[in-house]
Motif scaffolding. Structure first.
Motif, short mmCIF file in Angstrom:
data_model
loop_
_atom_site.label_atom_id
_atom_site.label_comp_id
_atom_site.label_asym_id
_atom_site.label_seq_id
_atom_site.Cartn_x
_atom_site.Cartn_y
_atom_site.Cartn_z
N THR A 186 17.79 38.69 56.29
CA THR A 186 18.42 40.02 56.36
C THR A 186 17.88 40.95 55.29
O THR A 186 17.58 42.13 55.56
CB THR A 186 19.94 39.87 56.20
OG1 THR A 186 20.45 39.03 57.24
CG2 THR A 186 20.62 41.23 56.28
N GLN A 187 17.72 40.45 54.08
CA GLN A 187 17.18 41.27 53.00
C GLN A 187 15.74 41.69 53.28
O GLN A 187 15.35 42.84 53.04
CB GLN A 187 17.26 40.49 51.68
CG GLN A 187 16.83 41.30 50.46
CD GLN A 187 17.02 40.54 49.18
OE1 GLN A 187 17.45 39.39 49.18
NE2 GLN A 187 16.67 41.16 48.06
N GLU A 190 15.82 44.39 55.82
CA GLU A 190 16.24 45.67 55.23
C GLU A 190 15.09 46.36 54.53
O GLU A 190 14.93 47.59 54.62
CB GLU A 190 17.38 45.43 54.25
CG GLU A 190 18.74 45.23 54.88
CD GLU A 190 19.82 45.05 53.84
OE1 GLU A 190 20.98 45.38 54.11
OE2 GLU A 190 19.51 44.58 52.72
N GLU A 191 14.29 45.59 53.80
CA GLU A 191 13.17 46.17 53.07
C GLU A 191 12.13 46.78 54.01
O GLU A 191 11.42 47.71 53.62
CB GLU A 191 12.52 45.10 52.19
CG GLU A 191 13.42 44.59 51.07
CD GLU A 191 12.80 43.44 50.30
OE1 GLU A 191 11.70 42.99 50.72
OE2 GLU A 191 13.40 42.98 49.32
N TYR A 194 14.45 50.21 56.65
CA TYR A 194 14.82 51.55 56.19
C TYR A 194 13.60 52.45 55.94
O TYR A 194 13.61 53.62 56.36
CB TYR A 194 15.69 51.43 54.93
CG TYR A 194 17.08 50.92 55.22
CD1 TYR A 194 17.98 51.68 55.96
CD2 TYR A 194 17.49 49.68 54.78
CE1 TYR A 194 19.26 51.22 56.24
CE2 TYR A 194 18.77 49.20 55.06
CZ TYR A 194 19.64 49.98 55.78
OH TYR A 194 20.91 49.51 56.06
N LYS A 317 26.10 43.84 56.66
CA LYS A 317 24.82 44.48 56.35
C LYS A 317 24.02 44.74 57.62
O LYS A 317 23.45 45.81 57.79
CB LYS A 317 24.01 43.59 55.41
CG LYS A 317 24.55 43.49 54.00
CD LYS A 317 23.65 42.64 53.14
CE LYS A 317 24.18 42.50 51.72
NZ LYS A 317 23.29 41.64 50.89
N MET A 321 22.90 48.29 59.27
CA MET A 321 21.51 48.54 59.64
C MET A 321 21.40 48.96 61.11
O MET A 321 20.63 49.86 61.45
CB MET A 321 20.67 47.28 59.39
CG MET A 321 19.18 47.54 59.31
SD MET A 321 18.21 46.01 59.16
CE MET A 321 19.08 45.21 57.82
#
Length: 413
Positions: A186-187, A190-191, A194, A317, A321
């Motif tokens: 997930t992280q 996200e990087e 976005y 999260k 997103m």
């Protein structure tokens, strides 16, 4: 070669075994041996097959717990953890984490059964009471020894620090590994997501649209996996019976207590005592056994709630997103609609100008006919007046069309 084929036919696989002491070793075991060893049916073992795709699940059985979470596919008993041997780095990290938890738990406090086995009064006789070589002539000494062992165990449980049972430490390691894997993915998403979405809003191109499409596909896949793990934890938290089935150590203690009670009943039956006192003792023992065999699920419930909150945070999260992706799509659709409206307005203006120019061409065509009229006998100034009047009329007509379009909110000028 024949031996290998024979092993493949009977379903022998290399299993990684992590014992209660923290030692790990590879053992080649057949499917039926695993079923006999853990008491699991064949359908539960199919959930551990890496070739098959099964949803995330944690199943509590009589003698084992079947865990199928992401890359973790294991069988947990009260004394060991069995996994199909794999060189996956995530599996290697999970095994190291599990061994660390086992070593830390063993160093924090001595398990009650080991303390009883090394106690001077107990001297490991509690294990002999359940063996087939039990001698009825030693009933009295065994009974006294069992009572001392039980009292020593109760004292240790009351005085010693609280240590999770082996199966709970294994479940915690499984949940930690699965949650860590999903959180890491997930992280990473996200990087990537976005910046790609922000770039798409500033520059709508085929390349950026393709990047966002791939990101959205990954987002949907990860969200589904996280949702399955969350639903499984929620299902366990809602069902107390399923959580009670996972207390494997408690079941072993209850079984040992039941065996001790049976031996005491045999000894009491050989004594000449009053029937009423015997019945009262038996009912009292049965009530104690029932109370001790009913585990308190609060310990497991707190453990599952902690990881439920963690996986729920990961799902939040992903939900944020997804909302950001939807907002970006709405913004892009608005931009595209605005561009389309601008093109439509330009088309209307070009159509109006074309109509006006055609009107001037009609005037020119009328004057260009090969018919003699009195206007051709006039002075040259009349030609200029006719040309200027025609062009001025066309411009005036064009302005009138634009003003009408603005008044009707057809054109935004």
């Amino acid at each position: 070669m024949t031996t290998k084929l024979k092993k493949g036919m009977i379903g022998v696989k290399a299993w990684l075994v992590i014992s209660k002491s923290g030692q790990s070793f590879v053992e080649e075991v057949g499917k039926h041996s695993i079923m006999k060893r853990t008491g699991l049916p064949a359908r539960d073992l199919r959930a551990l097959d890496p070739v098959l795709s099964y949803p995330s699940s944690i199943l509590g059985r009589e003698r084992a717990i079947v865990v199928n979470l992401e890359h973790i596919r294991a069988i947990i008993t009260a004394t060991e953890v069995l996994m199909i041997n794999s060189n996956n780095p995530l599996i290697v990290r999970f095994v190291e984490d599990l061994q660390h938890r086992i070593a830390y738990g063993n160093a924090t406090a001595t398990p009650p059964q080991q303390a009883v086995a090394h106690d001077g009064n107990g001297s490991g006789d509690s294990a002999d009471m359940t063996s087939p070589a039990y001698n009825s002539g030693d009933v009295k000494s065994k009974e006294i020894t069992g009572e001392n062992a039980n009292s020593t165990m109760n004292d240790l449980v009351a005085a010693g620090p609280k240590v999770l049972p082996f199966e709970f430490r294994a479940i915690e390691a499984c949940l930690e590994s699965a949650c860590r894997c999903l959180e890491s993915e997930t992280q990473k998403l996200e990087e990537e997501a976005y910046p790609a979405l922000d770039e798409l809003t500033s520059n709508i191109s085929t390349l950026n649209l393709e990047r966002v499409r791939q990101i959205k596909s990954r987002l949907v896949a990860i969200s589904g996996r996280v949702q399955k793990v969350r639903d499984e934890l929620e299902h366990l938290l809602d069902d107390d019976n399923d959580m009670a089935e996972m207390y494997l150590t408690e079941k072993l203690f209850a079984y040992a207590a039941d065996q001790t009670s049976s031996i005491e009943e045999v000894y009491d039956g050989e004594q000449e005592v009053d029937d009423a006192s015997v019945d009262d003792s038996k009912s009292r023992d049965d009530s104690e056994i029932y109370t001790s065999s009913k585990p308190n699920i609060e310990e497991l419930e707190m453990l599952l709630e902690a990881y439920f909150a963690q996986i729920d945070g990961t799902l939040q999260k992903l939900s944020h997103m997804r909302d950001y992706v939807d907002d970006t799509e709405d913004f892009i659709n608005i931009m595209l609609d605005d561009k389309q409206n601008q093109l439509l307005q330009m088309g209307v203006m070009l159509g109006a100008s074309n109509m006006i120019i055609n009107a001037g061409i009609v005037v020119v065509g009328l004057f260009g006919m090969n018919i003699h009229t009195a206007i051709f006998d006039g002075k040259p100034i009349q030609f200029l007046e006719t040309v200027i009047g025609t062009c001025g009329g066309c411009v005036a007509l064009f302005l009138v069309v634009l003003g009408w379009g603005k008044k009707k909110n057809i054109l935004a000028i």
